[in-house]
Design an enzyme around this catalytic site. Structure first.
Site, PDB file in Angstrom:
ATOM      1  N   THR A 224       0.821  -1.210   0.000  1.00 31.29           N
ATOM      2  CA  THR A 224       0.000   0.000   0.000  1.00 31.29           C
ATOM      3  C   THR A 224       0.850   1.253   0.000  1.00 31.29           C
ATOM      4  O   THR A 224       0.447   2.294  -0.519  1.00 31.29           O
ATOM      5  CB  THR A 224      -0.945  -0.024   1.223  1.00 31.29           C
ATOM      6  OG1 THR A 224      -1.890  -1.068   1.013  1.00 31.29           O
ATOM      7  CG2 THR A 224      -1.680   1.279   1.406  1.00 31.29           C
TER       8      THR A 224
ATOM      9  N   THR B 129       1.651  -4.219   4.249  1.00 37.34           N
ATOM     10  CA  THR B 129       1.463  -4.491   5.680  1.00 37.34           C
ATOM     11  C   THR B 129       0.957  -5.911   5.955  1.00 37.34           C
ATOM     12  O   THR B 129       1.169  -6.436   7.046  1.00 37.34           O
ATOM     13  CB  THR B 129       0.458  -3.495   6.304  1.00 37.34           C
ATOM     14  OG1 THR B 129      -0.792  -3.603   5.619  1.00 37.34           O
ATOM     15  CG2 THR B 129       0.972  -2.068   6.235  1.00 37.34           C
ATOM     16  N   ASP B 130       0.288  -6.526   4.960  1.00 33.17           N
ATOM     17  CA  ASP B 130      -0.411  -7.788   5.247  1.00 33.17           C
ATOM     18  C   ASP B 130       0.520  -8.906   5.719  1.00 33.17           C
ATOM     19  O   ASP B 130       0.176  -9.653   6.635  1.00 33.17           O
ATOM     20  CB  ASP B 130      -1.179  -8.261   4.007  1.00 33.17           C
ATOM     21  CG  ASP B 130      -2.410  -7.398   3.737  1.00 33.17           C
ATOM     22  OD1 ASP B 130      -2.798  -6.613   4.616  1.00 33.17           O
ATOM     23  OD2 ASP B 130      -2.982  -7.519   2.635  1.00 33.17           O
TER      24      ASP B 130
HETATM   25  N1  ASP Z   1      -2.687  -5.501   0.799  1.00 34.14           N
HETATM   26  C1  ASP Z   1      -1.644  -4.536   1.068  1.00 34.14           C
HETATM   27  C2  ASP Z   1      -0.328  -5.279   1.100  1.00 34.14           C
HETATM   28  O1  ASP Z   1      -0.092  -5.990   2.034  1.00 34.14           O
HETATM   29  C3  ASP Z   1      -1.925  -3.866   2.354  1.00 34.14           C
HETATM   30  C4  ASP Z   1      -0.917  -2.864   2.801  1.00 34.14           C
HETATM   31  O2  ASP Z   1       0.212  -2.788   2.339  1.00 34.14           O
HETATM   32  O3  ASP Z   1      -1.253  -2.094   3.743  1.00 34.14           O
HETATM   33  O4  ASP Z   1       0.450  -5.159   0.190  1.00 34.14           O
END
Ligand code: ASP
Length: 343
Positions: free
Chosen positions: A27, A107-108
């Site tokens: 993200t 973040t995932d």
């Molecule tokens: N779906 C995204 C990822 O993990 C979520 C994020 O980065 O906050 O790449």
């Protein structure tokens, strides 16, 4: 131990640390059609040059060289990327002119990548992961400040020898302890029960404590070309043994169970896991609760069935350690428990 503090003053450019930024997507590199949009955007589409250009203050804290290692939504991360990242980090860390490394990530699965690197990279130089909860196109995007924080930590003397770190929303976390704890909050990363190692703000990096468990150069683990098949199953009301039986039939080397409470397991699954262990599949009990530790023999007869307790590792981090332990040739329950009690 006294707190370790580094404060960056406005040094001349040549005196600034040299930091390599490895971008993988997420993200932080996400973009939406509308600045008010903070869900349903596309992750991993903005290149690292644009991420860096959005943070002019970086030139005050580091000399940066950047690489696009991947451009993915980290929900789709394949463990092969850990092999790629580990190899690239090793090459960069071996260079005398590189002082630290930052990895931008989604973040995932950030906590899984961070722990995999924490256990395998062989360097004292800071390796710092960061991410964002809002896409780069959003009003109040959090990526730029998180990136500045991560580069500041990577360039600080205080971060040397602390293992792989996660800099997020001003806090500095140990890769082993940190977890994503919110689906949309900007303050999405915490180290449940244990707390952060320190913080970074306005050029000041402060560590209040250090990780006690061995990491990086003090582990026997290395990123290999392949990763043993280890899967996670959950225990819950009315659970059946179907998933465990299917995994065993598929030839997995290990199963981590995300148990209820203190790693307790529905009797049906426990019976299936006992048979799996008897057939040579490593079984680790973790908890789906999200904080606290799993006591050995506290909620399942580990001694009788040959199960291993994950301690404070969540199921997904337990999977990382189990893969590395199996890759290192360990599979006996006692040896695996020793590894889980150590790392
Ligand atoms: N779906 C995204 C990822 O993990 C979520 C994020 O980065 O906050 O790449």
């Amino acid at each position: 131990m006294a707190p370790m503090i580094t404060t960056h003053t406005s040094a001349s450019p040549a005196a600034l640390p040299r930091i390599a930024v490895l971008a993988t997507g997420g993200t932080i590199a996400g973009s939406a059609a509308d600045a008010a949009q903070t869900s349903g955007y596309q992750a991993g589409v903005v290149g690292v040059d644009r991420l860096l250009a959005a943070v002019p203050a970086l030139s005050q804290v580091a000399r940066i060289e950047a690489e696009q290692v991947a451009s993915i939504d980290s929900k789709d991360l394949d463990v092969a990327l850990w092999t790629t990242l580990g190899g690239r980090i090793a090459e960069l860390a071996a260079r005398e002119d590189i002082d630290g490394i930052v990895v931008t990530h989604g973040t995932d699965t950030l906590e899984e990548t961070a722990y995999a690197l924490h256990l395998t990279v062989k360097t004292d130089k800071p390796v710092v992961l960061t991410a964002a909860m809002r896409p780069s196109s959003a009003l109040s995007a959090d990526g730029p400040l998180n990136l500045l924080g991560a580069v500041t930590v990577a360039g600080s003397r205080a971060a040397r020898g602390q293992g792989v770190l996660v800099a997020f929303n001003n806090r500095i976390h140990c890769a082993r302890d940190v977890a994503k704890t919110s689906t949309y909050a900007v303050d999405a990363f915490h180290s449940p029960e244990i707390g952060a190692l320190g913080w970074v703000q306005d050029g000041r990096v402060e560590f209040q404590r250090a990780a006690l468990r061995p990491h990086t150069s003090a582990t026997p683990f290395v990123v290999g070309a392949s990763w043993p098949a280890v899967e996670v199953v959950a225990s819950y009301a009315g659970a059946s043994r179907t998933a465990v039986d299917a995994l065993v039939a598929a030839g997995v080397r290990g199963i981590v169970v995300a148990g209820t409470g203190n790693g307790s397991i529905h009797a049906t699954i426990q019976a299936a896991l006992g048979e799996a262990r008897a057939g040579g599949v490593a079984v680790v009990r973790a908890s789906r609760v999200g904080s606290g530790h799993v006591m050995r023999n506290g909620a399942a007869p580990d001694d009788a069935l040959g199960f291993v307790s994950a301690g404070t590792l969540n199921p997904y981090k337990a999977r990382v350690l189990l893969m590395l332990a199996l890759a290192a040739g360990e599979s006996a329950p006692a040896a695996l428990q020793q590894i889980f009690d150590t790392y």
